[in-house]
Design an enzyme around this catalytic site. Structure first.
Site, PDB file in Angstrom:
ATOM      1  N   ASP A   1       0.839  -1.208   0.000  1.00  0.00           N
ATOM      2  CA  ASP A   1       0.000   0.000   0.000  1.00  0.00           C
ATOM      3  C   ASP A   1       0.873   1.256   0.000  1.00  0.00           C
ATOM      4  OD1 ASP A   1       0.862  -0.152   2.615  1.00  0.00           O
ATOM      5  OD2 ASP A   1      -1.137   0.056   3.519  1.00  0.00           O
TER       6      ASP A   1
ATOM      7  N   LYS B   1      -1.194  -9.273   3.485  1.00  0.00           N
ATOM      8  CA  LYS B   1      -0.424  -8.727   4.608  1.00  0.00           C
ATOM      9  C   LYS B   1      -1.283  -7.719   5.362  1.00  0.00           C
ATOM     10  CE  LYS B   1       3.362  -5.905   3.936  1.00  0.00           C
ATOM     11  NZ  LYS B   1       2.985  -4.634   4.570  1.00  0.00           N
TER      12      LYS B   1
ATOM     13  N   GLU C   1      -1.304  -5.150   9.047  1.00  0.00           N
ATOM     14  CA  GLU C   1      -0.411  -4.509  10.011  1.00  0.00           C
ATOM     15  C   GLU C   1      -1.003  -4.572  11.412  1.00  0.00           C
ATOM     16  OE1 GLU C   1       0.425  -0.497   8.808  1.00  0.00           O
ATOM     17  OE2 GLU C   1       1.134  -1.110   6.820  1.00  0.00           O
TER      18      GLU C   1
ATOM     19  N   GLU D   1       9.366  -4.114  10.621  1.00  0.00           N
ATOM     20  CA  GLU D   1       9.886  -2.867  10.034  1.00  0.00           C
ATOM     21  C   GLU D   1      10.446  -1.963  11.130  1.00  0.00           C
ATOM     22  OE1 GLU D   1       7.279  -0.744   7.341  1.00  0.00           O
ATOM     23  OE2 GLU D   1       8.632   0.979   7.260  1.00  0.00           O
TER      24      GLU D   1
HETATM   25  O1  KIV Z   1       3.579  -1.087   1.589  1.00  0.00           O
HETATM   26  C1  KIV Z   1       4.781  -1.376   1.627  1.00  0.00           C
HETATM   27  O2  KIV Z   1       5.559  -1.057   0.721  1.00  0.00           O
HETATM   28  C2  KIV Z   1       5.277  -2.113   2.775  1.00  0.00           C
HETATM   29  C3  KIV Z   1       6.769  -2.229   2.918  1.00  0.00           C
HETATM   30  C4  KIV Z   1       7.299  -1.006   3.559  1.00  0.00           C
HETATM   31  C5  KIV Z   1       7.150  -3.449   3.693  1.00  0.00           C
HETATM   32  O3  KIV Z   1       4.533  -2.551   3.579  1.00  0.00           O
END
Ligand code: KIV
Length: 265
Positions: free
Chosen positions: A45, A112, A114, A181
């Site tokens: 994102d 993914k 968060e 991260e």
């Molecule tokens: O959205 C993204 O590019 C990410 C990376 C920073 C791991 O989540």
């Protein structure tokens, strides 16, 4: 290279071999990354910032993510495709299942999210319906307003303890991969010792199974000073974009990237 699957990542981890991951948002770059041997492509994102010009990832929608995931999938050869679930697309279980399904239908192999242990139920339900997930921990850009900026996380002992406990809970819930991260190297080492699933890092030091960078950053395309963990692989490689991807893959596999200077104490 054969089709990369989650089993490939687990096998590489078992053999103590590193793998590479780059963000990508369209078919042409996906094809170049596949040719260069990038194992995991992240439809991040971060596209809200590097493609759309926003100053955070918050404006990105599920429709945006599905559009770019489908574009990447059309150009992809054998890489494993991981798609970000954008801000507020997994705020409750029903929306998480529905939105994850949209990204999987667009061509993702895993999604993914968060967060931390609060995602355990979501991760478990996703796994039950056949959707593997990666949980992004540490600096979680969708929470920038809670965190008060983009800064290194888990520097204090209690925050580090919480992060390790969350990682264990998420593995037990069925997370397939974790992504860390911007955390100190010592925290990454503790997570690495505490879980058995593949661990991807960005600004988390060398003790990860995989390394990820935002494509625009590693090609030297960023406004202002790059983050400490960013390396310009366009100038480190043969001067071509595909050469930059190849150099990244080689450096990650050889243990040359990240170097000590790319991590945090
Ligand atoms: O959205 C993204 O590019 C990410 C990376 C920073 C791991 O989540």
């Amino acid at each position: 290279m054969n089709q990369v699957t989650l089993k490939t990542l687990r096998d590489l981890k078992a053999q103590d071999q590193r793998f590479s991951c780059l963000t990508c948002y369209d078919a042409s770059f996906a094809a170049a990354m596949a040719r260069a041997g990038v194992e995991v492509i992240l439809i991040g994102d971060s596209l809200g910032m590097v493609l759309q010009g926003h100053n955070s990832t918050l404006p990105v929608t599920v429709a945006d993510m599905a559009y770019h995931t489908a574009s990447v999938a059309r150009g992809n050869q054998q890489s494993l495709l991981m798609a970000d679930m954008p801000f507020m697309s997994y705020g409750n279980l029903d929306s998480a299942l529905e939105n994850a399904a949209t990204l999987m239908r667009a061509g993702a192999h895993l999604v993914k999210l968060e967060g931390g242990a609060w995602l355990a139920d979501t991760v478990a339900q996703l796994a039950r319906v056949g959707i593997p997930s990666c949980v992004h921990m540490g600096l979680t850009p969708q929470s920038v307003n809670v965190l008060g900026g983009y800064r290194v996380q888990a520097k204090q002992q209690d925050a580090a303890n919480q992060l390790v406990a969350d990682a264990i809970a998420l593995e037990q819930a069925g997370a397939a991969v974790l992504l860390l991260e911007c955390v100190p190297r010592t925290v990454t080492e503790r997570v690495q010792k505490s879980v058995n699933i593949p661990l991807i890092g960005i600004g988390a030091g060398a003790n990860c199974d995989g390394q990820v960078l935002v494509m625009h950053d590693m090609l030297g395309l960023h406004a202002g000073k790059p983050a400490r963990f960013v390396k310009n692989f366009l100038s480190a490689g043969d001067g071509t974009i595909e050469g930059a991807f190849r150099q990244f893959v080689n450096d990650v596999k050889a243990g040359d990237y990240p170097a000590h200077e790319h991590g945090f104490d």
